[in-house]
Each structure stands twice: as structure tokens, then as C-alpha cells.
Design a protein around this motif. Structure first.
Motif, mmCIF file in Angstrom:
data_model
loop_
_atom_site.group_PDB
_atom_site.id
_atom_site.type_symbol
_atom_site.label_atom_id
_atom_site.label_comp_id
_atom_site.label_asym_id
_atom_site.label_seq_id
_atom_site.Cartn_x
_atom_site.Cartn_y
_atom_site.Cartn_z
ATOM 1 N N ARG A 97 67.023 24.298 15.305
ATOM 2 C CA ARG A 97 65.985 23.219 15.403
ATOM 3 C C ARG A 97 64.702 23.163 15.175
ATOM 4 N N GLU A 98 64.257 24.681 15.241
ATOM 5 C CA GLU A 98 62.731 25.126 14.907
ATOM 6 C C GLU A 98 62.413 25.519 13.588
ATOM 7 N N LEU A 99 63.550 25.476 12.691
ATOM 8 C CA LEU A 99 63.166 25.671 11.346
ATOM 9 C C LEU A 99 62.067 24.396 10.719
ATOM 10 N N PRO A 100 61.094 24.982 10.209
ATOM 11 C CA PRO A 100 60.040 24.192 9.757
ATOM 12 C C PRO A 100 60.491 23.070 8.953
ATOM 13 N N HIS A 101 61.495 23.509 8.010
ATOM 14 C CA HIS A 101 62.196 22.669 7.161
ATOM 15 C C HIS A 101 63.646 22.620 7.535
ATOM 16 N N PRO A 102 64.244 21.416 7.808
ATOM 17 C CA PRO A 102 65.672 21.179 8.309
ATOM 18 C C PRO A 102 66.825 22.136 7.523
ATOM 19 N N LEU A 103 67.681 22.320 8.236
ATOM 20 C CA LEU A 103 68.743 23.169 7.575
ATOM 21 C C LEU A 103 69.363 22.191 6.344
ATOM 22 N N LEU A 104 69.588 20.970 6.720
ATOM 23 C CA LEU A 104 70.178 20.159 5.479
ATOM 24 C C LEU A 104 69.300 19.749 4.458
ATOM 25 N N THR A 105 67.985 20.250 4.678
ATOM 26 C CA THR A 105 66.737 19.829 3.468
ATOM 27 C C THR A 105 66.212 18.420 3.935
ATOM 28 N N VAL A 106 65.028 18.451 3.534
ATOM 29 C CA VAL A 106 64.286 17.044 3.565
ATOM 30 C C VAL A 106 64.850 16.224 2.414
ATOM 31 N N GLU A 107 64.935 16.763 1.435
ATOM 32 C CA GLU A 107 65.203 16.123 0.065
ATOM 33 C C GLU A 107 66.696 15.064 0.242
ATOM 34 N N TYR A 108 67.632 15.831 0.683
ATOM 35 C CA TYR A 108 68.969 15.150 0.923
ATOM 36 C C TYR A 108 69.181 14.822 2.277
ATOM 37 N N PHE A 109 68.279 14.626 3.153
ATOM 38 C CA PHE A 109 68.536 14.389 4.543
ATOM 39 C C PHE A 109 69.167 12.996 4.698
ATOM 40 N N SER A 110 68.406 12.232 3.979
ATOM 41 C CA SER A 110 68.908 10.621 4.033
ATOM 42 C C SER A 110 70.422 10.671 3.453
ATOM 43 N N ALA A 111 70.665 11.190 2.598
ATOM 44 C CA ALA A 111 72.146 11.237 2.104
ATOM 45 C C ALA A 111 73.180 11.555 2.968
ATOM 46 N N PHE A 112 72.754 12.782 3.512
ATOM 47 C CA PHE A 112 73.729 13.224 4.563
ATOM 48 C C PHE A 112 73.987 12.174 5.527
ATOM 49 N N ILE A 113 72.757 11.316 6.000
ATOM 50 C CA ILE A 113 72.892 10.549 7.121
ATOM 51 C C ILE A 113 73.828 9.231 6.493
ATOM 52 N N SER A 114 73.879 9.062 5.365
ATOM 53 C CA SER A 114 74.536 7.733 4.553
ATOM 54 C C SER A 114 76.050 7.904 4.311
ATOM 55 N N VAL A 115 76.344 9.121 4.630
ATOM 56 C CA VAL A 115 77.737 9.667 4.348
ATOM 57 C C VAL A 115 78.753 8.558 4.799
ATOM 58 N N LEU A 116 78.703 8.287 6.203
ATOM 59 C CA LEU A 116 79.487 7.506 7.021
ATOM 60 C C LEU A 116 79.611 5.859 6.289
ATOM 61 N N LYS A 117 78.707 5.685 5.544
ATOM 62 C CA LYS A 117 78.738 4.298 4.937
ATOM 63 C C LYS A 117 79.770 4.117 3.879
ATOM 64 N N PHE A 118 80.390 5.322 3.584
ATOM 65 C CA PHE A 118 81.675 5.286 2.456
ATOM 66 C C PHE A 118 82.712 4.613 3.305
ATOM 67 N N PRO A 119 83.757 3.855 2.672
ATOM 68 C CA PRO A 119 84.592 3.083 3.296
ATOM 69 C C PRO A 119 85.852 3.993 3.802
ATOM 70 N N THR A 120 85.968 5.014 3.382
ATOM 71 C CA THR A 120 87.197 5.878 3.799
ATOM 72 C C THR A 120 86.624 7.168 4.141
ATOM 73 N N LYS A 121 87.461 7.930 5.116
ATOM 74 C CA LYS A 121 87.101 9.297 5.229
ATOM 75 C C LYS A 121 87.310 10.377 4.308
ATOM 76 N N LYS A 122 88.316 9.967 3.309
ATOM 77 C CA LYS A 122 88.411 10.730 2.044
ATOM 78 C C LYS A 122 86.993 10.644 1.199
ATOM 79 N N GLN A 123 86.771 9.521 1.100
ATOM 80 C CA GLN A 123 85.236 9.300 0.180
ATOM 81 C C GLN A 123 83.981 10.142 1.143
#
Length: 602
Positions: free
Chosen positions: A349-375
Motif C-alpha cells: 500500500r505504500e508504493l507511490p504508484h499503485p500496484l494496479l497502476t493509475v492508468e487502469y485503476f478505474s477499469a479494474f474497479i469497473s469490472v464488476l459492472k459486466f453482467p456475468t462472471k465470465k465477462q
């Protein structure tokens, strides 16, 4: 829970009342009633203060138009708005391999860029999309629904007939573009209602094995991985577009960071320090050592990762490690299990830049908006492939460790849910992000973050696999690039190459005659037995060739698990083969390849 004075207080039940929250004892369910560990972890993080004096990571959404330019550049398509950009021919080759949904994603970005430049009254040379994608029946007709596994769908995706049999909801199809598959949900041919997370048991997804072998991250050459990343970026964008999800990438503003040390230092800096001491290091040495220490002392410790180490003691140990770790003077035998686990979380958590990167951070968080677990898994797979190599390798090491913790849940009482809930704030709640969201948003996102970590851990073996449809696109690009290079090479170079080509043609003729007879020649230049003829059969796998080689060359001192049969040349640069690859099927896919046995660093 209420947040007072910038920290969380866990509500306690009055005597005789049922506690408002209980620990999640089920590995198969996760809902808001199971999140008390999440908020306790947030409270611990805030109380420890993470006292390093680093700036917060600031997030910025690119301006309209700027984002499209950045996207096209990263996708290797800069020539679509900048004629002076390099790799113009490569861009055209890439475009020729795109599926319909991928082509549509590129068209949207080009059109948006044109409109933005037009609004600004700026001259532009962005080509018309009709000039980028020449009219073809595949693009002019309405997109058809995706049919059963292996059926060809899309333009140039290389999907091949897969041998019949309809795919099930738990089959992961890697042969057809994920965004093409998503059309069936969007168009209503497959309607899967969202599953109630509180009652859901995570399904056992399986990948139908491909005879030409599975390709994992690390199996390909750097040149082919560059192509993979560009294609994955386009595919991920197409998948979000097809699902109707907005994908806004952030870009980090420059911040002052520590230039040396262990904690609060950029991941790239830590790895540079480590590689000077241990060449080839891919996961930070301090992280490796902390994980090793926890496992050496035993993974049976109850509440491992959940129960925090003593705050003052953890800070003292952190300071000692900064001073003594690289000199080998730190007394590891004095480090307690819970303290070591707290230090591991602190490092992440102390990494100055997050492990999942700033660039795609919002994309990771949005993954659960897909309708199925497969997607959701398909989206996570693509996002993992987009991570920088250092982040991807570090995340993989972390998830493998977390799975080993869960494997001992009978002793340590840490189920999949418990681990996901505790680790989520350490992975997601980096400073710049927490300061930009409201309390209400943070509460709403807690369950989602824990669910994403749960998917990460549960399906990690799938997430590091490169889909076959992407590999087919890479092969087509390599084939086309080779054809263009041979056609367009200057006469002088061509003449110079003729003598060499004659020699190679002789070899190819010999090789072709052997192949026609069902024989391939396997090279092993590192070892005593430098060449071996192998008779192909329908069932011969790469593992059989390695076994035969070891039986014929007794001087080999390399461990079996450190040997790999490589596919080199033809329509791939270099690929380490999955041992279950069927050689005859792969030879049909890449008849011009050479086969080489080499030792590899795992």
C-alpha cells in the motif's frame, strides 16, 4: 460504522443483542454483512498513519481528444493522426487483423478525435474511417451473434473450428474475441441475470485445452509481447464498448518520491536496486523475503493477515529493515508472524504508484459492472495483460502467496473471503484515490473491491493466460510483416541476401521433406546432443520430446522443470511451449517453425 475524526469506529452490540456484523465463515459468499474486517483494516491503516512523507498520487483524466491520441499511440496506431509517426506499415498490418468489434473501437476513437479537432478549429489530417477500414462484407453487414465455441466470428481473429459441442456457462472460450462473444449478451441471445453475490458459489471455470498449447505471460519474446499488449488494449476497449461501459483512463501527475530504500519507493526503483544485487530479479527481494519468512514460520497462524502486528513494533522493524536488509544484518528470527504480514501489506500500500497502476485503476474497479462472471474474468484477464511487467510479476507473486494462506484455512481461519476483504484496502486504497472520493462512495465501493480481489485469487491461473485469438492475430501480423519485408526490401539488401536464402532454402527443402514424412528435427545447441529427429504422431506432445531428449543425453545437468521446447520462427518470434502442446497440430499452424530445446529461468 461511523467515521469520526477521519477514522472508522466499529459499532459494538449492546449486552444481549446480536452483533451487527459477523466474520465471514463461508468461502462462497460475500456481502455487506461480511465487511467488518475491511473497515477494521482501513482503521488500522489510518491509525498507523503510514508516516512516510510522500506526496499523494494525483489522478487526472486526459482532456477530450488528448485521451484518444494517447490511446491510439499506445495501441500502435499513431499514424492515424500523425503521418510522421514511425511504424506506419506495422499499423496497417495491425488493422488488417482486427475483429469487427475491435475495428469499431478504433473507429470510435478516430471519429472522436476528428470531432474534437474540428471543435477546436484546428487543422487535422485524421483519415476518414472508410479509408482506414476498406469496405468488406464483414464490416458492412450487421454483426452476427456469436455461436458455439470455435466458430469463426469477426475479421481476422484467426478462430478455427473447435471440434463441435456447445460451450457451457463455465467454459472459457479463448479462441473467439471476448468482445465478439459479448455481443451475444448485448443482443439478447444469451440473457444471464446477475447473480446474488450473497448466495453465490464461485463456479469452477475451465479453459478448453487447445492442441497447439496454452500461452502464458513470459512464454513469448519481447517483440511478440509488444504486439500482444497493443492488441489487448484494443480488445479491452472493444469489450467495454460492447458492454456499454465508459472506459476513462487516468494519467498520474508527477510527484516527488524516494529515490532509494524499501518502503514508499516506486516498484521500478526497488527492482533496479535488487537487480544490481541479484540479476534477473522480477519480484522485489524484500517482498520475497517477507513471504518466505511467513511460510517458514508456518501458515497456520490464526488470523494471519487479519490480526495486525503491534504498531510501534512494526514501525521499528520497518526502520531496521531499511538500514540492514541489503547488508544481510537483519535478525529474521526475531520477526513475529503478524508483524511480517503487516510489513507485507505496508509494502504494497505504500508504493507511490499503485500496484494496479493509475492508468487502469478505474477499469479494474469497473469490472464488476459486466453482467456475468465470465465477462468479468475476461475483462480482468485483459487488464492483467496490460499491466507493466513489474506490476504483473509482483501481483502474481502476491496472489500465489494469498492462495497458500487460504490453503491452510482450517488452521489460520482465513478463507478466500476473509483474505480478500483484508487485502482489498491495501491494494486499492492508495492515498490519491481515497482523498478523491466521498465517504458514501467509499462505503459503496468496499464490497466491489473485495469481490475483485476474490476473483483475482480464485482465478489467478486463468488471468495470466494469453488468449488464443490474440496469439492468432500476432501470428498473422508476423506473417504479413515478413511478406512485406521480403517484398519491399531494397535491391542491394535483397541481392546480398540471395546467397543466404539459397542455403536456407536447401535447409527448408530438407526440413520440408522430413515434415512431409512426419518427422521434425529438434535442436539443442546448449547440450551435448545438439540435434534429434522426432517422428510425429497425433498424440505426441512437447513433454514427450523433452523426456526423449533427456533419456538420450545423460550429460544434461539441468532439472527437467527448467527445460522448455521452443517454437521459433515462421509466424512467431519465439514461444516457450506448454508441455501439453500437440506437436503435429502446432506444426500445421506454423509449418516454417524451428524447434529448439533450451534451459529457462523460472
Amino acid at each position: 460504522f461511523s467515521r469520526i475524526s477521519s477514522h472508522y469506529n466499529v459499532q459494538r452490540a449492546r449486552p444481549g443483542e446480536k452483533p451487527p456484523y459477523q466474520r465471514c465463515n463461508s468461502q462462497d459468499s460475500l456481502d455487506e454483512l461480511a465487511l467488518d474486517d475491511y473497515w477494521k483494516e482501513v482503521e488500522i491503516i489510518q491509525h498507523t498513519g503510514d508516516a512516510e512523507q510522500q506526496e499523494e498520487v494525483q489522478l487526472k483524466v486526459a482532456d477530450e481528444g488528448e485521451q484518444e491520441e494517447a490511446w491510439l499511440t499506445e495501441a500502435g496506431l499513431a499514424t492515424l493522426f500523425d503521418e510522421s509517426a514511425a511504424d506506419g506499415e506495422d499499423s496497417m498490418v495491425l488493422l488488417s487483423t482486427l475483429t469487427r468489434t475491435q475495428a469499431a473501437a478504433v473507429e470510435r476513437r478516430v471519429e472522436t478525435l476528428k470531432q474534437t479537432l474540428r471543435k477546436r478549429n484546428k487543422p487535422y489530417s485524421v483519415p476518414d474511417v472508410r479509408d482506414i477500414f476498406k469496405p468488406s462484407p464483414a464490416l458492412d453487414t450487421k454483426v452476427s451473434k456469436v455461436r458455439t465455441r470455435g466458430e469463426h466470428s469477426g475479421v481476422g481473429n484467426g478462430a478455427e473450428p473447435g471440434g463441435g459441442g456447445a460451450e457451457t456457462e463455465t467454459d472459457i472460450n479463448l479462441e473467439v474475441s471476448f468482445s465478439e462473444q459479448a455481443l451475444s449478451y448485448r443482443d439478447g441471445s444469451k440473457v444471464t441475470q446477475p447473480i446474488n453475490e450473497a448466495d453465490d458459489k464461485l463456479p469452477d471455470f475451465k479453459v478448453v485445452r487447445d492442441k497447439t498449447g496454452m500461452t502464458k505471460v513470459g512464454d513469448l519474446s519481447a517483440a511478440d509481447m509488444k504486439k500482444v499488449r497493443r492488441l489487448v488494449l484494443i480488445e479491452m476497449t472493444a469489450l467495454f464498448d460492447t458492454a456499454g461501459l465508459d472506459l476513462k483512463t487516468h494519467k498520474p501527475l508527477k510527484i516527488r518520491v524516494k529515490e532509494s530504500g524499501l518502503f514508499g519507493v516506486p516498484l521500478s526503483t526497488v527492482l533496479e536496486q535488487d537487480q544490481r544485487r541479484v540479476p534477473g530479479t522480477r519480484v522485489p527481494l524484500i517482498m520475497q523475503r517477507l513471504i518466505s519468512h511467513i511460510e517458514e514460520e508456518g501458515l497456520h497462524t490464526e488470523g494471519l493477515l487479519r490480526v495486525p502486528g503491534a504498531s510501534t513494533r512494526v514501525k521499528t522493524v520497518c526502520h531496521e529493515l531499511e538500514l540492514k536488509f541489503y547488508d544481510g544484518l537483519f535478525l529474521w528470527e526475531t520477526l513475529k508472524q503478524h508483524d511480517a504480514a503487516s510489513l507485507l501489506k505496508l509494502f504494497i500500500r505504500e508504493l507511490p504508484h499503485p500496484l494496479l497502476t493509475v492508468e487502469y485503476f478505474s477499469a479494474f474497479i469497473s469490472v464488476l459492472k459486466f453482467p456475468t462472471k465470465k465477462q468479468q474474468l475476461q475483462a480482468l484477464n485483459l487488464l492483467v495483460l496490460l499491466l507493466p511487467e513489474s506490476s504483473r510479476d509482483t501481483l502474481k507473486a502476491l496472489l500465489e502467496f494469498l492462495q497458500r494462506v487460504i490453503d491452510h484455512k482450517e488452521q489460520n481461519k482465513m478463507t478466500l473471503n476473509n483474505v480478500a476483504v483484508v487485502m482489498a484496502p491495501n491494494i486499492f486504497m492508495f492515498k490519491g484515490f481515497r482523498s478523491k472520493i466521498t465517504e458514501q462512495q467509499e462505503f459503496a465501493m468496499a464490497t466491489g473491491m473485495a469481490n475483485i480481489v476474490r476473483l483475482f485469487i480464485r482465478y489467478q491461473n486463468l488471468l495470466w493466460t494469453i488468449p488464443k485469438f490474440v496469439m492468432n492475430q500476432v501470428r498473422k501480423q508476423n506473417t504479413e510483416n515478413q511478406r512485406k519485408m521480403n517484398r519491399d526490401r531494397a535491391v542491394k539488401k535483397l541481392l546480398k541476401k540471395m546467397a543466404y536464402d539459397r542455403e536456407k532454402n536447401i535447409e527448408k527443402v530438407e526440413k520440408s521433406s522430413e515434415a512431409e514424412g512426419g518427422i521434425i528435427r529438434v535442436q539443442a545447441p546448449q547440450f551435448t546432443k545438439v540435434s534429434m529427429a522426432v517422428q510425429l504422431t497425433e498424440e505426441l506432445q512437447a513433454s514427450d520430446i523433452l523426456t526423449r531428449f533427456l533419456s538420450q543425453d545423460s550429460s544434461v545437468s539441468v532439472k527437467r522443470e527448467d527445460l522448455c521446447l521452443f517454437e521459433i520462427g515462421g509466424n512467431i518470434k519465439e514461444r516457450c511451449l506448454d508441455e501439453e502442446t500437440y506437436m503435429k497440430a502446432l506444426l500445421e499452424l506454423n509449418p516454417a517453425a524451428e524447434w529448439v530445446i533450451k534451459s529457462v529461468q523460472r
